[in-house]
Design a protein around this motif. Structure first.
Motif, PDB file in Angstrom:
ATOM      1  N   ILE A  25      26.091  42.165  44.864  1.00  0.00           N
ATOM      2  CA  ILE A  25      26.510  41.152  45.756  1.00  0.00           C
ATOM      3  C   ILE A  25      26.060  40.865  46.900  1.00  0.00           C
ATOM      4  N   ALA A  26      25.183  41.833  47.457  1.00  0.00           N
ATOM      5  CA  ALA A  26      24.485  41.735  48.766  1.00  0.00           C
ATOM      6  C   ALA A  26      23.007  40.678  48.295  1.00  0.00           C
ATOM      7  N   ARG A  27      22.650  40.845  47.005  1.00  0.00           N
ATOM      8  CA  ARG A  27      21.443  40.242  46.795  1.00  0.00           C
ATOM      9  C   ARG A  27      21.890  38.738  46.097  1.00  0.00           C
ATOM     10  N   SER A  28      23.270  38.440  46.298  1.00  0.00           N
ATOM     11  CA  SER A  28      23.554  37.005  45.680  1.00  0.00           C
ATOM     12  C   SER A  28      22.939  35.721  46.234  1.00  0.00           C
ATOM     13  N   ARG A  29      22.317  35.626  47.453  1.00  0.00           N
ATOM     14  CA  ARG A  29      21.515  34.671  47.848  1.00  0.00           C
ATOM     15  C   ARG A  29      20.212  34.803  47.100  1.00  0.00           C
ATOM     16  N   HIS A  30      19.567  35.730  46.788  1.00  0.00           N
ATOM     17  CA  HIS A  30      18.482  35.729  46.042  1.00  0.00           C
ATOM     18  C   HIS A  30      18.387  35.292  44.895  1.00  0.00           C
ATOM     19  N   TYR A  31      19.659  35.667  43.979  1.00  0.00           N
ATOM     20  CA  TYR A  31      19.843  35.325  42.783  1.00  0.00           C
ATOM     21  C   TYR A  31      20.032  33.582  42.764  1.00  0.00           C
ATOM     22  N   ILE A  32      20.746  33.202  43.909  1.00  0.00           N
ATOM     23  CA  ILE A  32      21.162  31.603  43.746  1.00  0.00           C
ATOM     24  C   ILE A  32      19.577  30.925  43.848  1.00  0.00           C
ATOM     25  N   VAL A  33      18.888  31.396  44.717  1.00  0.00           N
ATOM     26  CA  VAL A  33      17.587  30.795  44.795  1.00  0.00           C
ATOM     27  C   VAL A  33      16.688  31.061  43.366  1.00  0.00           C
ATOM     28  N   ASP A  34      16.798  31.995  42.804  1.00  0.00           N
ATOM     29  CA  ASP A  34      16.051  31.939  41.667  1.00  0.00           C
ATOM     30  C   ASP A  34      16.673  31.078  40.235  1.00  0.00           C
ATOM     31  N   PHE A  35      18.264  31.083  40.552  1.00  0.00           N
ATOM     32  CA  PHE A  35      18.998  30.390  39.424  1.00  0.00           C
ATOM     33  C   PHE A  35      18.406  28.585  39.941  1.00  0.00           C
ATOM     34  N   MET A  36      18.817  28.470  40.787  1.00  0.00           N
ATOM     35  CA  MET A  36      18.435  27.042  41.044  1.00  0.00           C
ATOM     36  C   MET A  36      16.932  26.418  40.662  1.00  0.00           C
ATOM     37  N   SER A  37      16.092  27.315  40.869  1.00  0.00           N
ATOM     38  CA  SER A  37      14.538  27.128  40.609  1.00  0.00           C
ATOM     39  C   SER A  37      14.469  26.620  39.111  1.00  0.00           C
ATOM     40  N   ARG A  38      15.353  27.742  38.197  1.00  0.00           N
ATOM     41  CA  ARG A  38      15.341  27.848  36.914  1.00  0.00           C
ATOM     42  C   ARG A  38      15.948  26.399  36.372  1.00  0.00           C
ATOM     43  N   ILE A  39      16.816  26.092  37.106  1.00  0.00           N
ATOM     44  CA  ILE A  39      17.591  25.064  36.707  1.00  0.00           C
ATOM     45  C   ILE A  39      16.932  23.712  36.832  1.00  0.00           C
ATOM     46  N   GLU A  40      16.340  23.558  38.062  1.00  0.00           N
ATOM     47  CA  GLU A  40      15.390  22.441  38.349  1.00  0.00           C
ATOM     48  C   GLU A  40      14.047  22.285  37.375  1.00  0.00           C
ATOM     49  N   ARG A  41      13.642  23.650  36.855  1.00  0.00           N
ATOM     50  CA  ARG A  41      12.578  23.833  36.108  1.00  0.00           C
ATOM     51  C   ARG A  41      12.818  23.240  34.667  1.00  0.00           C
ATOM     52  N   ILE A  42      14.040  23.158  34.065  1.00  0.00           N
ATOM     53  CA  ILE A  42      14.517  22.960  32.803  1.00  0.00           C
ATOM     54  C   ILE A  42      14.894  21.473  32.790  1.00  0.00           C
ATOM     55  N   ARG A  43      15.762  21.111  34.065  1.00  0.00           N
ATOM     56  CA  ARG A  43      16.258  20.035  34.114  1.00  0.00           C
ATOM     57  C   ARG A  43      15.244  18.522  34.090  1.00  0.00           C
ATOM     58  N   THR A  44      14.348  18.766  35.049  1.00  0.00           N
ATOM     59  CA  THR A  44      13.509  17.719  35.201  1.00  0.00           C
ATOM     60  C   THR A  44      12.793  17.209  33.869  1.00  0.00           C
TER      61      THR A  44
END
Length: 645
Positions: free
Chosen positions: A454-473
């Motif tokens: 839970i404390a690392r949730s912001r770190h996970y969000i950054v990684d997740f959004m980067s992954r989404i952009e890499r796949i979506r584009t």
């Protein structure tokens, strides 16, 4: 004027409307041939007249503290003079049923009391061993006043009851009982036990048992054989009996009587048989009051048990022996109306995979995950085309994680579940809730992992959004309509592997939000209270007010972008604005694609590029999105322009 009072001669409709719950049940018992002490009832219509004469309704609007209101209402009723016609009617009615010179019980009988929704058990007053006209009228006043007792006001507030209270009052011959008590045709403390009737008894009057002042013997009687299968005898050191001056008093019992059973096994079976008979006649599990006098069993009262789960919960033809609770709070917003099996299959697969990941991430042992595979595969259900939460499986999921297993209330708040599981229902389901037996070390390790992630949730969000952009584009540049069926399947499997199986950020963030939002609600309810010590109704929703102005919500950006497009339209030339507003959404979409109003067309194309998937029922595969039909978005822009005009 006996007709002014109700009694065994009254028809069922009048009794239901004017007698109140207790009187209606006494009438039913008498018509069914059960042994009921003679009785009459002062109807609610007379209570209504007396209430208005005391000015109680106006008083309730001006006195805020329950204790002050109760005291003032009691004083007004006690000073009210009883009409001579009513005095005469009470005398005549008591003579008619043969109890004018008997010891009497005067009992409140609220309209709606003992209903399937609200029991009102113990909320109104009763008076025992009342003798003489003056004492009867005094008890009548006190029964009326008990409708505004502090406990009754609190009960009605908690139950959300806002209707004007109405009350009948029963005047009934006392049973001078050797033993008395209650019986439950289903065990209210262990609803999953479907085989026994529970009988509780004391020496003397049952009032001691109901008030909790006297310990009771307890007998469990088999529903089929009427044999006592379990008994627990209390040390009954005291009993409630008639006082010489009227009313009751508590007396001490000698040791031999205190240790002796207050019922024989034959009598316990007779009481259980009565409870089962009333259950059949009333069509629901019953809570009865009974008494033995001179060896004869009297039925004093019966009411439905309101705390039991529905019978369908235990019906093998419905659930195959496994209780299920369906709830569509919250999820109905994402899957409104009828949903196709294709969408349900996809969504159910996603829920299953996501929570598998979550438990693995949080360190739940693989063996525990495997044992609960059915839980993960059945988080949702499709019933008549509509998607529901399989609510019990959500509680099971929380039970796998120490620290979160006590967050059921937070989860209910997050999911929008309107009614928490009652303690009685949780008790009924506990045999189906196999909670893992973790060692102390395992519990601590799991709790540390939960806090860590839970404390690392912001770190996970950054990684997740980067992954989404890499796949979506690259996908946005691809003509997906040109893919063959096998190509679409390969794309689906790729998205499963690259997106669904990397869903750490959303699920950890959901957990963090669940805990934070639940704590906020709990603390606002705890910290906000009125001068009378009660939390105001607004405290239960204050957390929503605190968060609604937070701003910077990505989910509001589509609306903001449409409003910016509307501003551009409104600021444009009159001809462009008039045509934009004149054409229908479908025609306007075609015009923009063909080059009409290029500036607006570019903005709208950018909107579709970013938010074309954001629409009503956007998660349902069978529904077209804004790429397929942008009419809804354009109609919204037109509406915003009209608002600015």
């Amino acid at each position: 004027m006996i007709s002014a009072l109700l009694g065994p001669w009254s028809d069922a409709d009048t009794m239901a409307r004017e007698g109140g719950g207790k009187a209606e049940r006494l009438s039913l018992l008498g018509r069914a041939g059960h042994r009921v002490p003679p009785w009459v009832c002062v109807p609610a219509a007379i209570f209504d007249v007396s209430r208005r004469a005391c000015g109680v309704d106006l008083l309730s609007q001006h006195v805020e503290r329950d204790e002050e209101l109760s005291a003032e209402v009691t004083a007004r009723f006690m000073s009210l003079r009883i009409d001579d016609n009513l005095r005469s009617a009470i005398r005549d009615a008591l003579d008619k049923v043969g109890i004018a010179n008997a010891d009497l019980a005067v009992r409140s009988s609220g309209i709606g009391e003992d209903s399937a929704e609200h029991s009102f058990a113990g909320q109104f007053d009763s008076f025992l061993y009342v003798r003489g006209e003056a004492a009867i009228l005094d008890a009548l006043h006190q029964c009326w006043a008990s409708a505004w007792s502090s406990r009754n006001l609190s009960y009605r507030r908690a139950a959300g009851l806002t209707d004007t209270v109405r009350m009948g009052v029963i005047i009934q011959q006392m049973v001078n009982s050797e033993s008395a008590g209650v019986a439950f045709s289903r065990d209210p403390l262990h609803p999953a036990d479907r085989s026994r009737v529970i009988v509780e008894s004391v020496w003397g009057q049952g009032e001691g048992l109901v008030s909790g002042a006297v310990d009771a013997d307890r007998f469990a009687v088999d529903r089929d054989t009427l044999q006592v299968c379990e008994s627990r005898l209390a040390s009954k050191s005291h009993a409630v009996e008639r006082a010489e001056s009227g009313g009751t008093h508590t007396i001490g019992l000698p040791y031999d009587r205190a240790a002796a059973p207050s019922l024989t096994e034959q009598q316990a079976a007779e009481v259980a048989s009565l409870a089962l008979t009333l259950e059949r006649e009333c069509g629901a599990a019953q809570d009865i009051e009974w008494a033995y006098e001179n060896g004869q069993l009297h039925c004093l009262q019966t009411r439905p048990i309101t705390t039991l789960p529905p019978d369908a919960l235990f019906d093998l033809t419905v659930n195959g022996g496994e209780p299920i609770i369906w709830d569509n709070s919250n999820i109905i917003e994402s899957f409104a109306g009828v949903t196709t099996p294709l969408t349900f299959t996809h969504v159910n697969r996603c829920y299953s995979e996501v929570y598998y990941q979550f438990c693995r991430l949080m360190g739940v042992p693989p063996a525990v995950i495997q044992e609960n595979e059915a839980t993960f595969r059945n988080m949702l259900g499709l019933i008549r085309g509509r998607i529901y939460y399989n609510l019990l499986n959500w509680y099971r999921l929380l039970a796998l994680l120490p620290g979160l297993d006590r967050s059921a209330g937070f989860m209910e708040t997050m999911m929008g579940v309107r009614q928490s599981l009652s303690p009685e229902l949780l008790s009924a389901l506990e045999t189906h809730m196999s909670v893992p037996r973790y060692s102390l070390g395992q519990r601590l390790a799991l709790q540390v992992r939960v806090v860590y992630h839970i404390a690392r949730s912001r770190h996970y969000i950054v990684d997740f959004m980067s992954r989404i952009e890499r796949i979506r584009t690259p996908l946005e540049r691809q003509d997906l309509r040109a893919l063959s069926l096998t190509g679409q399947l390969r794309l689906y499997r790729m998205l499963e592997e690259e997106v669904l199986k990397h869903w750490t950020a959303p699920i950890v963030n959901d957990t963090r939000t669940m805990v934070a939002f639940g704590m906020l609600k709990s603390l606002t309810t705890k910290w906000i209270e009125c001068a009378d010590g009660h939390a105001p109704a607004v405290a239960g929703s204050l957390q929503n007010d605190l968060l609604c102005g937070e701003g910077d919500l990505l989910s509001t950006e589509p609306t903001r972008m449409l409003m910016r497009i509307a501003q551009t339209v409104a600021a444009g030339s009159a001809d462009t604005r008039d045509r934009f507003m004149r054409e229908g959404p479908a025609t306007l979409a075609a015009s923009l694609r063909q080059g009409f109003a290029p500036e607006i067309g570019v903005l709208f194309a950018e909107f579709l590029d970013k938010y074309g998937f954001r629409c009503a029922d956007e998660l349902k595969l069978e529904e077209p999105d804004l790429h397929d039909d942008p009419g809804f978005a354009l109609a919204s822009v037109q509406s915003y322009v009209r608002m600015r005009a």
